[in-house]
Design an enzyme around this catalytic site. Structure first.
Site, PDB file in Angstrom:
ATOM      1  N   GLU A   1       0.903  -1.307   0.093  1.00 31.85           N
ATOM      2  CA  GLU A   1       0.037  -0.033  -0.074  1.00 31.85           C
ATOM      3  C   GLU A   1       0.805   1.143  -0.149  1.00 31.85           C
ATOM      4  O   GLU A   1       1.893   1.295   0.537  1.00 31.85           O
ATOM      5  CB  GLU A   1      -0.891   0.014   1.220  1.00 31.85           C
ATOM      6  CG  GLU A   1      -1.860   0.934   1.257  1.00 31.85           C
ATOM      7  CD  GLU A   1      -2.748   1.046   2.447  1.00 31.85           C
ATOM      8  OE1 GLU A   1      -3.639   1.757   2.669  1.00 31.85           O
ATOM      9  OE2 GLU A   1      -2.813   0.244   3.275  1.00 31.85           O
TER      10      GLU A   1
ATOM     11  N   ASN B   1      -6.555   1.434   2.882  1.00 30.22           N
ATOM     12  CA  ASN B   1      -7.145   2.728   3.145  1.00 30.22           C
ATOM     13  C   ASN B   1      -7.028   3.695   2.192  1.00 30.22           C
ATOM     14  O   ASN B   1      -7.662   4.464   1.622  1.00 30.22           O
ATOM     15  CB  ASN B   1      -7.086   3.371   4.530  1.00 30.22           C
ATOM     16  CG  ASN B   1      -7.276   2.241   5.469  1.00 30.22           C
ATOM     17  OD1 ASN B   1      -8.201   1.136   5.386  1.00 30.22           O
ATOM     18  ND2 ASN B   1      -7.174   2.573   6.691  1.00 30.22           N
TER      19      ASN B   1
ATOM     20  N   ASN C   1     -12.469  -1.055  -0.529  1.00 30.41           N
ATOM     21  CA  ASN C   1     -11.310  -1.870   0.614  1.00 30.41           C
ATOM     22  C   ASN C   1     -12.169  -1.242   1.761  1.00 30.41           C
ATOM     23  O   ASN C   1     -12.710  -0.282   2.034  1.00 30.41           O
ATOM     24  CB  ASN C   1      -9.936  -1.208   0.493  1.00 30.41           C
ATOM     25  CG  ASN C   1      -9.308  -1.423   1.984  1.00 30.41           C
ATOM     26  OD1 ASN C   1      -8.728  -2.623   2.100  1.00 30.41           O
ATOM     27  ND2 ASN C   1      -9.161  -0.466   2.773  1.00 30.41           N
ATOM     28  N   GLU C   2     -12.459  -2.506   2.560  1.00 27.52           N
ATOM     29  CA  GLU C   2     -12.825  -2.349   4.028  1.00 27.52           C
ATOM     30  C   GLU C   2     -14.039  -1.281   3.959  1.00 27.52           C
ATOM     31  O   GLU C   2     -14.046  -0.233   4.893  1.00 27.52           O
ATOM     32  CB  GLU C   2     -11.799  -1.787   5.006  1.00 27.52           C
ATOM     33  CG  GLU C   2     -10.813  -2.890   5.260  1.00 27.52           C
ATOM     34  CD  GLU C   2      -9.756  -2.571   6.383  1.00 27.52           C
ATOM     35  OE1 GLU C   2      -9.764  -1.373   6.929  1.00 27.52           O
ATOM     36  OE2 GLU C   2      -8.971  -3.382   6.738  1.00 27.52           O
TER      37      GLU C   2
ATOM     38  N   TYR D   1      -6.250  -8.766  11.947  1.00 29.23           N
ATOM     39  CA  TYR D   1      -4.710  -8.627  12.606  1.00 29.23           C
ATOM     40  C   TYR D   1      -4.757  -9.102  13.954  1.00 29.23           C
ATOM     41  O   TYR D   1      -5.677  -9.157  14.711  1.00 29.23           O
ATOM     42  CB  TYR D   1      -4.430  -7.118  12.732  1.00 29.23           C
ATOM     43  CG  TYR D   1      -4.254  -6.492  11.152  1.00 29.23           C
ATOM     44  CD1 TYR D   1      -3.007  -6.744  10.437  1.00 29.23           C
ATOM     45  CD2 TYR D   1      -5.270  -5.707  10.356  1.00 29.23           C
ATOM     46  CE1 TYR D   1      -2.800  -6.256   9.215  1.00 29.23           C
ATOM     47  CE2 TYR D   1      -5.064  -5.299   9.237  1.00 29.23           C
ATOM     48  CZ  TYR D   1      -3.780  -5.512   8.451  1.00 29.23           C
ATOM     49  OH  TYR D   1      -3.756  -5.096   7.244  1.00 29.23           O
TER      50      TYR D   1
ATOM     51  N   GLU E   1      -5.708  -9.168   3.709  1.00 29.16           N
ATOM     52  CA  GLU E   1      -5.098  -8.643   4.742  1.00 29.16           C
ATOM     53  C   GLU E   1      -5.013  -9.355   6.070  1.00 29.16           C
ATOM     54  O   GLU E   1      -5.964  -9.710   6.559  1.00 29.16           O
ATOM     55  CB  GLU E   1      -5.606  -6.936   5.140  1.00 29.16           C
ATOM     56  CG  GLU E   1      -5.227  -6.144   4.116  1.00 29.16           C
ATOM     57  CD  GLU E   1      -5.688  -4.688   4.448  1.00 29.16           C
ATOM     58  OE1 GLU E   1      -5.510  -4.428   5.878  1.00 29.16           O
ATOM     59  OE2 GLU E   1      -6.270  -4.168   3.567  1.00 29.16           O
TER      60      GLU E   1
ATOM     61  N   GLN F   1       2.099  -6.102   5.504  1.00 31.29           N
ATOM     62  CA  GLN F   1       2.217  -6.002   4.192  1.00 31.29           C
ATOM     63  C   GLN F   1       3.710  -6.534   3.821  1.00 31.29           C
ATOM     64  O   GLN F   1       3.992  -7.245   4.598  1.00 31.29           O
ATOM     65  CB  GLN F   1       2.242  -4.497   3.768  1.00 31.29           C
ATOM     66  CG  GLN F   1       0.903  -3.916   4.136  1.00 31.29           C
ATOM     67  CD  GLN F   1       0.859  -2.426   3.609  1.00 31.29           C
ATOM     68  OE1 GLN F   1       1.765  -1.839   2.838  1.00 31.29           O
ATOM     69  NE2 GLN F   1      -0.126  -1.745   4.215  1.00 31.29           N
TER      70      GLN F   1
END
Length: 503
Positions: free
Chosen positions: A26, A71, A171-172, A243, A291, A352
């Site tokens: 990202e 993001n 994304n999200e 996460y 992710e 990442q």
């Protein structure tokens, strides 16, 4: 203490999609700038890409890299990253309160992917933009020529289309932190319309719709159901993110998060089946876990930077978790879970790849090195390809807030395409070694051809630029095979890879 594992030749889970060992880059912190791109670095190639990082990535054999966010993508204009570099605008990135130079865009990223031998997985902006941005981006990237956007790509130096097959629809979008955040109905309709338009261009694209940002979201799992009810006939995957953090410094509970991950996957897989049945569909939708990683070490520092950075810095050090040996165990458990869920998890991306919560770290103008978590990722990516075995595991266990029983011995097995068996084992016991026996049923003969062990007396031990091998694998000792049974000792808090050649 003992554990037994049965691997039967006739009992398998699924063919593992190589893309489950993918990664993510990202435009965040130093992931791109000073991560993969540093034109003044001594190892930089003609494109300004760091050669030392390229070599570390090549060793991982990364099959796909998701880009450019994250993001970041929810307010990103992809057109800013094309054309002559001197003409590209500097933009403010609202997601991470930084400035974006746009010196790296889709051309530079595509060239880097070709250099390291990976495929692109591109995300479109469904936050501040929508259908037009997606279809134009797709045309620019994939159309051979003779149209406005494809001819512009050619004018910008790339004659042949890249033919990117994997596209993320935003994304999200369930997250209030996301630019253009939407509720499930609003997003589901937009994603469906975007998917329809993209499929009008190419019906064989692989499209990934946004699932929940994590399993603790108040909208989970209704989000998955509602979004899929709108998009099921138009997409191939639904994305999940998770996460892992040890905020209470409780290692047993931290490692028990693997069971929470498994439940998350199981719940979404069941939701997919529910929507499929409701729609009377014959199509299958799978999970893209695009992710995942351990992320908590840098949180306090990140908050200080983001809250008081005094402006909009370019590529500040953000999300730079320094991983320890304990994190090796957690990453090993995550990868084992993906192998065991290979019937539904077809794509996954460690988040990442460089500097930002990453297995690879760099110093500006200085060295690049492998963080502790590089190694379990390496072992799984290189040796975990083939067919996942349906193992029967009998191990003592312990209770955590995440599950009544977390087995001390966590193991995944793979029958590689060359016939080799690869086993990845984690011992979660705090103090005890566990004598483990793997019974190979239906396999002829057997020879241990590789045995790698990771242990360390200090769970908090890390690798640094000056001490790059403080935490590293070593050759294992004592694994034996007789009468179709492999015997191996798993020290407390250890990760191991064991490979056996069978007939």
């Amino acid at each position: 203490m003992k554990a037994t594992v049965i691997a039967n030749k006739d009992y398998t889970i699924a063919k593992i999609d190589d893309r489950v060992y993918g990664a993510f880059l990202e435009h965040l912190g130093r992931a791109v700038y000073e991560g993969i791109y540093e034109p003044d670095h001594p190892t930089a190639d003609k494109d300004g890409m760091r050669g030392d990082v390229i070599e570390l990535v090549k060793k991982l054999n990364v099959p796909v890299v998701r880009y450019p966010g994250g993001n970041f993508v929810s307010a990103y204009d992809w057109e800013d990253g094309i054309g002559p570099r001197e003409d590209r605008p500097v933009r403010l990135d609202l997601a991470w309160h930084t400035s974006e130079s746009n010196q790296v865009g889709v051309h530079e990223f595509a060239d880097w992917c070709a250099t390291v031998g990976t495929e692109m997985m591109l995300a479109v902006n469904l936050g501040s933009r929508g259908v037009d941005e997606a279809r134009n981006f797709l045309e620019y990237v994939n159309h051979p020529g003779g149209s406005y956007w494809s001819d512009l790509r050619i004018a910008n130096g790339r004659k042949e289309p890249w033919n990117v097959k994997m596209w993320c629809l935003g994304n999200e979008m369930d997250g209030s932190w996301q630019v253009g955040h939407k509720d499930a109905v609003e997003y589901g309709k937009l994603a469906a319309n975007t998917a329809r338009a993209m499929r009008m261009f190419d019906s064989k694209l692989e499209l990934i719709v946004c699932g929940s940002s994590n399993a603790d979201m108040p909208s989970y799992p209704d989000w998955e159901r509602i979004v899929l009810e709108h998009t099921y006939d138009h997409v191939d995957y639904i994305s999940l993110h998770m996460y892992f953090a040890n905020r209470d410094d409780n290692t047993p509970n931290f490692l028990g998060l693997a069971e929470k991950l498994d439940t998350y996957i199981e719940t979404v897989a069941a939701t997919i089946k529910q929507v499929k049945a409701k729609r009377k569909s014959k199509r299958d939708v799978y999970i893209s876990f695009d992710e995942w990683n351990v992320w908590y070490h840098s949180n306090k520092k990140d908050r200080e930077i983001l809250d008081g950075n005094g402006g909009w810095p370019h590529a500040p050090g953000l999300l730079e978790d320094i991983y320890n040996f304990e994190d090796v165990l957690m990453v090993g458990l995550i990868l084992n879970t993906f192998i065991r869920r290979s019937d539904v998890v077809k794509i996954a991306c460690i988040a990442q790849l460089v500097n930002v919560i990453a297995p690879i770290m760099t110093e500006k103008g200085g060295p690049a090195w492998a963080q502790t978590i590089y190694f379990p990722y390496y072992f799984a990516s290189v040796f975990g390809r083939g067919t996942a075995l349906q193992l029967q595991v009998n191990s003592p266990g312990y209770e955590t807030p995440h599950a009544k029983v977390s087995p001390f011995v966590d193991v995944a097995g793979v029958r590689n395409d060359d016939g080799t068996l690869s086993f990845f084992l984690v011992n979660r016991h705090t103090t005890d070694s566990i004598e483990t026996e793997l019974e190979l049923q239906g396999f002829a003969g057997g020879t241990v051809i590789d045995h790698q062990v990771m242990t360390h007396p200090d769970l908090k031990a890390v690798n640094t630029a000056k001490d790059q091998e403080q935490v590293a694998p070593r050759k294992g000792e004592g694994a034996t095979i007789a009468d179709g049974k492999v015997s191996v000792t798993l020290p407390p808090y250890s990760y191991q890879m064991l490979r056996v050649r069978v007939g």
